[in-house]
Write an enzyme that holds these catalytic residues in place. Structure first.
Site, PDB file in Angstrom:
ATOM      1  N   LYS A  72       0.839  -1.207   0.000  1.00 16.92           N
ATOM      2  CA  LYS A  72       0.000   0.000   0.000  1.00 16.92           C
ATOM      3  C   LYS A  72       0.871   1.253   0.000  1.00 16.92           C
ATOM      4  CE  LYS A  72      -3.763  -2.468   2.248  1.00 16.92           C
ATOM      5  NZ  LYS A  72      -4.333  -2.920   3.540  1.00 16.92           N
ATOM      6  N   ASP A  92     -11.810   1.959   3.795  1.00 21.49           N
ATOM      7  CA  ASP A  92     -12.089   0.524   3.651  1.00 21.49           C
ATOM      8  C   ASP A  92     -13.587   0.267   3.462  1.00 21.49           C
ATOM      9  OD1 ASP A  92      -9.845  -1.076   3.511  1.00 21.49           O
ATOM     10  OD2 ASP A  92      -9.571  -1.184   5.680  1.00 21.49           O
ATOM     11  N   GLN A 123      -4.814  -1.953   9.896  1.00 24.73           N
ATOM     12  CA  GLN A 123      -4.495  -3.229   9.265  1.00 24.73           C
ATOM     13  C   GLN A 123      -4.968  -4.384  10.153  1.00 24.73           C
ATOM     14  OE1 GLN A 123      -3.091  -3.480   6.099  1.00 24.73           O
ATOM     15  NE2 GLN A 123      -3.600  -5.648   6.295  1.00 24.73           N
TER      16      GLN A 123
END
Lengths: 360, 360
Positions: free
Chosen positions: A120, A187, A164
């Protein structure tokens, strides 16, 4: 058997409330009025039954001569999208002197998590998106994580925040995620986002990245989703569920197959579009598919492989060698959905920054 | 043809954004980066295609000799539940001197809305639940409605608030419903509630009343939902969608059929459980059903009937006379799901009051 991903074993500590034993509890007197149990008591772990037929894949060379499916190159599509994002970030910078910012919170030393976060970071840097990270040891406290989250929430140069997952067991994932500001939930996992994804007439601030990537691949492959029969295999909160909801918003007739589905192959072989996110390698065999189906494989199972650079290679839910002879189009693993997920994360971060700066 | 419920015609004024014309708009430059359109632009009205076979029901007397299905008596079940609620309200009153309160906002003079509200009032009074109502003329302003809503939001003796839908076209339904406090949203239509209903590991404050009533009827009829194939016909935000989500939480394998589904009879006839909420009378014929299926009919279509007390009688989505010869159990219309919806509204109001008073 060696391939079975025992989700139950992995999750049993973090989801103690999902035990079957709860079915017998009667803590709420209203249960005497109605028979419907509290939903949490219904949550069962999705343990896909081990079935030797799933775990006996053919040799990778066996059916190369019959191959007919077009391979959907997610890596190539993702690169094009990332180039488009880079250009858009540049335009933003030149117009208003600002760039989007993504913040990641990483707890612990999990190898896979570190790999995902590194990918990422690289993707952000290439696109010109500012990347910041808060790293914590396995032993950190919930307060420390929440403090970092709160600081990112308040920071006007941060437009997207990722925690995460999975977090170490001693941290309350739901509590931490609830702290995340909705406008920065790139997300798209917040229940309000999921509700707005589900409901016609509403639109979520962010569509979860993997489902969005799957649909983008379908659209770019020329698949007309409307009116098609779609089967989504798996019903996780982060992939299966939002993929079903998103395909339905695109007017597919969606069936969701899960570990408690009887004869999943029967329903799957009626589908024009199959999206599979079970995490069970070789679950979907060639005879599960309708000839000409389009297959999107979200599964990524790390199979030990000493000949591979990192000591393992990724395999999907679909028995690729069989499926490629039946399907009309298929995503490979790796190189299919994975790169799209990161590209969609960048899209969401860019969209968030545009909203924040009122830039169009 | 006369029976087709042209939802498009009814909703076209209130949902202008759902026009197909939007597909051609390119207002957002990010659409050049990804192909995925904004979800709102995808929303199409569910116009069930007129098909003479749907609208040619057999005579009501035709197949009485073959009838085999058990009739699920929703009225009787609802009465039992309401008696249980009345006892629970009494216990609350005797223990803490409080009773639950339900507030309803009614705008305009729609005959059906007035009937629904009257039925809710009677049900509340019988159960000992306090019922208050704010009535407005068709011409009222959004501010007036919001002011009443705000006052109910603040009132500690009100535990559930209903805004009777549909509202007159000049009022912004979404904006008004967004004002409703989540802890008093006994209809369960708030997107956060829907998101929590959809996501495993989460639990909504309220499950929408009609889906909850359908599942309660299944459970009380001894239907084991887990592992069953379920087809939900219709995907409205208030019935079809939450019913699909709720059945999935109960571990059914759910397929959602809608107006854009091709050959809906093919998928429906694989289902062990059929819940239909399309609003199209006689849509589901006998040959749509698998022998032994359990059929829950949510449809209520007012058919003019001069011999009936009110000048009309209600008919469902299911061609009852045919279905009763194929299904193992079926709900009638009226007297099936309808009474359960009101009973579940009382359950939700009672639960809300218990939460507010911390009474168990």
């Amino acid at each position: 058997m060696a391939f079975v991903w025992h989700k139950w074993l992995r999750k049993s500590i973090r989801f103690p409330s999902t035990s079957r034993a709860l079915f017998t509890l009667k803590s709420d007197p209203s249960q005497e009025i109605i028979k419907s149990p509290p939903l949490l008591s219904l949550d069962l772990p999705d343990v896909w039954t081990s079935n030797s037929k799933y775990f006996d894949p053919p040799s990778i060379r066996e059916c190369t001569n019959e191959c007919s499916a077009r391979v959907i190159d997610g890596k190539l599509v993702a690169e094009k999208i990332r180039a488009g994002i880079a250009a858009e970030v540049m335009r933003m910078k030149e117009s208003i002197g600002k760039v989007p910012g993504l913040a990641v919170i990483l707890v612990g030393q999990r190898r896979d998590s570190k790999t995902y976060v590194r990918n990422k970071r690289i993707a952000c840097e290439e696109a010109g998106i500012n990347f910041v990270m808060a790293k914590f040891p396995d032993t950190c406290s919930e307060d420390e994580v929440c403090e970092a989250l709160s600081s990112f929430n308040e920071n006007p140069s941060v437009h997207g925040i990722l925690v995460q997952l999975p977090l170490p067991h001693h941290l309350d994932e739901e509590k931490i995620l609830n702290e995340l500001r909705l406008e920065k939930d790139v997300d798209g996992f917040h229940p309000l986002n999921i509700g707005n994804l589900a409901m016609r007439g509403r639109e979520p601030l962010f569509i979860p990245c993997t489902p969005k990537g799957c649909v983008e691949l379908l659209l770019r492959s020329g698949v007309d989703i409307m009116g098609k029969r779609a089967v989504v295999i798996g019903r996780s909160n982060i992939v299966g569920l939002p993929t079903s909801l998103l395909l339905q918003r695109h007017h597919a007739t969606v069936s969701t197959v899960h570990a408690l589905t009887k004869n999943p192959e029967q329903i799957t072989c009626e589908a024009d579009i199959v999206v599979t996110a079970a995490g069970v390698p070789n679950l979907v065999r060639g005879n599960w598919l309708k000839p000409g189906a389009v297959v999107i494989d979200v599964g990524t199972y790390p199979l030990e492989d000493s000949t591979s650079e990192y000591g393992y290679r990724l395999i999907g839910d679909v028995c690729y060698e069989e499926a490629v002879a039946v399907a009309s189009a298929i995503t490979p693993v790796p190189g299919g959905v994975g790169p799209m997920t990161i590209a969609m994360l960048l899209v969401n971060t860019l969209d968030s920054a545009k909203r924040a700066f009122n830039f169009s």
